[in-house]
Every structure is written in C-alpha cells, then in structure tokens.
Design an enzyme around this catalytic site. Structure first.
Site, short mmCIF file in Angstrom:
data_model
loop_
_atom_site.label_atom_id
_atom_site.label_comp_id
_atom_site.label_asym_id
_atom_site.label_seq_id
_atom_site.Cartn_x
_atom_site.Cartn_y
_atom_site.Cartn_z
N SER A 150 23.30 1.57 55.04
CA SER A 150 23.19 0.72 56.05
C SER A 150 22.27 -0.42 55.72
O SER A 150 21.22 -0.39 54.75
CB SER A 150 22.42 1.36 57.19
N TYR A 166 16.52 7.60 60.95
CA TYR A 166 17.44 6.95 60.45
C TYR A 166 17.17 6.09 58.90
O TYR A 166 17.98 6.03 58.15
CB TYR A 166 18.11 6.17 61.44
#
Ligand code: NAD
Length: 257
Positions: A139, A152
């Site tokens: 990401s 995350y």
C-alpha cells in the site's frame, strides 16, 4: 505473454483488488486459486465464473489468513504455486491509545504474517518448477503513514521489508519478489472505513472522500482494481524478469510528495 501452465494463488480474492488480480492472471491463461475465509456459495461461484470466462482451471480454497497453519495449508492444497499473490488484508481505524488489541493482532496476522507463511510454503514449489513470482499487495501506507492506522501502516511497512528479503534470498534463481503499493482504490475495504474516518474527523462522508481520502492522492482519482491487475500481470511478464525487491506505486502521485 501467456501464463498458460502456471498456477496462481491469490489470497483474499473474492473481492476488490484480489479478485481483479485473479481475473487478470486468468485472462493471461493462468490457472487460479481463489481464496477467502468465508466458504460461501458465492465464493465458489466466483471461481466457477472465472474458470468459464477464461477457459482456465479456477478453484476456490477456503483458508483463514489470520492463521499461520491455514496459510501454509492453502499452498499445499493448491498443489502448485508459480505465482503467489499475497493480497488478503483488513483495516481498522482508531487512535493508537484506543486501538483494540484484537484488531492489532488480526491486522498484523492477515496483512503481514500470512505472507511469511505462504511464501515459506510456496518457495520450494517455485524452486522445483524453476520459475516463480511473489507479488505482495502492500500500500502507499507501506511508504507513508496516516493517523489512526497504526496496525495497517506497521504491517504494510513490514511487508515491504519482507519483499526485499525474499528478493535477496531468491536473487540467483528465476524467482522475483515485488510489491504493489496502491493508493486509494474504491473497494469494499475503503468503503467500509469511510464512516469510521468521518467519525474521527467529525465530517460528512462526502467530505471525507474529498478532503481526507483523495486529499493524499494528487490525481484526485481513485486507482482502479483493473489497473492493479495490470501491474500484477506485468510483474509476471518477461519484461519484469530483472525487477525484484522493489515496489510499484499506483497512487496518483501520493508518494511523490
Ligand atoms: P476487500 O475488502 O475488497 O478484499 C479483501 C479480501 O480479503 C476479501 O476477499 C476477503 O474475503 C479477504 N480476507 C479478509 N480477511 C481474510 C482472512 N482472514 N483470510 C482470508 N481472506 C481474507 O479489500 P481490497 O481493498 O481489495 O484490499 C486488498 C488488499 O489491497 C489488502 O491487502 C489491502 O490492504 C490492499 N490495499 C487496498 C487499497 C484500497 O484502497 N482498497 C489500497 C492499498 C492497498
């Protein structure tokens, strides 16, 4: 390019980016293993539809990517794994001092440790086949942080480190390991975090999309799942044979800043 004769295992592939990657690889002729933890009729129907649409062998295998033994069993049950796409991922948004411990543990397990287990199980198969591709869906949050996403951001930074390590351990073989770093892609994962973010920032959901989510993305556009699928197939092409240990950002310029 044809991926005919190759088997791709895509974790978390009943939805969003994983599903698009599985479809893109099947479109190039790869047999695909579709995975999620839910084992519903709809999950099996996805594999069936892909198999018919692209005339490939497409199977659904249930496995919970939060459990190390199930990650390894997924690869064993697949029987072959030339292309491993570590894609399964979840998100939770909360300040670190209020972050639920069980959410932290689940995000680290699913978004990061699962790739350790699947890669460990898949590399011997790739070595035996004399060719392999490890593609980790990281990401922009593997390269940049945002508030309220401690687990995350930690997991995605971690998986970029793992990608580099696997690349070095396989550098002399016909195996590559790379990461794709999408910015925001409008999938159920992103749709689900809009209400939470709206609460954190005390804003309407429309304003969150415009002023929080796409604020980071200079293009002011979501990336599409098809674009991410295209990068995955590129990484399986001969043009990418010498690309290893790196990440490709698909983030509309987010990480250029
Ligand atoms: P999504 O919610 O649409 O899909 C997630 C998939 O993972 C689903 O198939 C789900 O069933 C599966 N999954 C969840 N928990 C699982 C578990 N325990 N075991 C097995 N499968 C499980 O999400 P998405 O947006 O397509 O995200 C896919 C990946 O892309 C994630 O790793 C995510 O972090 C990453 N990503 C997404 C975006 C984005 O904007 N959507 C941006 C950057 C990175």
């Amino acid at each position: 390019m044809s991926l005919s004769g190759k088997t791709a295992v895509v974790t978390g592939s009943t939805s969003g980016i994983g599903l698009a990657i599985a479809r893109a690889l099947a479109a190039e002729g790869a047999d695909v293993v579709i995975n999620s933890f839910s084992d519903t009729k709809a999950d099996h129907a996805i594999a069936e539809e892909i198999g018919k649409a692209f005339s490939v062998n497409a199977r659904y295998i249930q496995a919970d990517m939060s459990k190390g033994d199930q990650c390894r069993k997924l690869i064993e049950d697949a029987g072959a794994c030339d292309i491993l796409v570590n894609n399964a991922g979840i998100q939770h948004v909360a300040p670190i001092d209020e972050f639920p411990v069980e959410k932290w543990d689940a995000i680290i397990a699913i978004n990061m440790s699962s790739a350790f287990h699947t890669t460990a199980a898949a590399l011997p198969m790739m070595r035996k086949a004399g060719w392999g591709r490890v593609i980790n869906v990281a990401s922009a949050h593997g390269l940049r942080a945002s508030p309220y996403k401690s687990a995350y951001v930690t997991a995605k930074h971690g998986i970029l480190g793992m990608t580099k390590t696997v690349a070095l351990e396989t550098a002399k073989e016909s195996i590559t390991a790379n990461a794709i770093c999408p910015g925001y892609v409008l999938t159920p994962l992103v749709e689900a975090q809009i209400p939470d973010t709206a609460k954190e920032y005390n804003m309407s959901e429309d304003r969150v999309i415009e002023e929080v989510i796409l604020l980071k993305q200079p293009s002011k556009q979501f990336a599409t799942v098809e674009q991410i699928g295209g990068i995955a197939t590129f990484l399986c092409s001969p043009a990418a044979d010498q690309i290893t240990g790196t990440s490709i950002s698909v983030d509309g310029g987010w990480t250029a800043a």
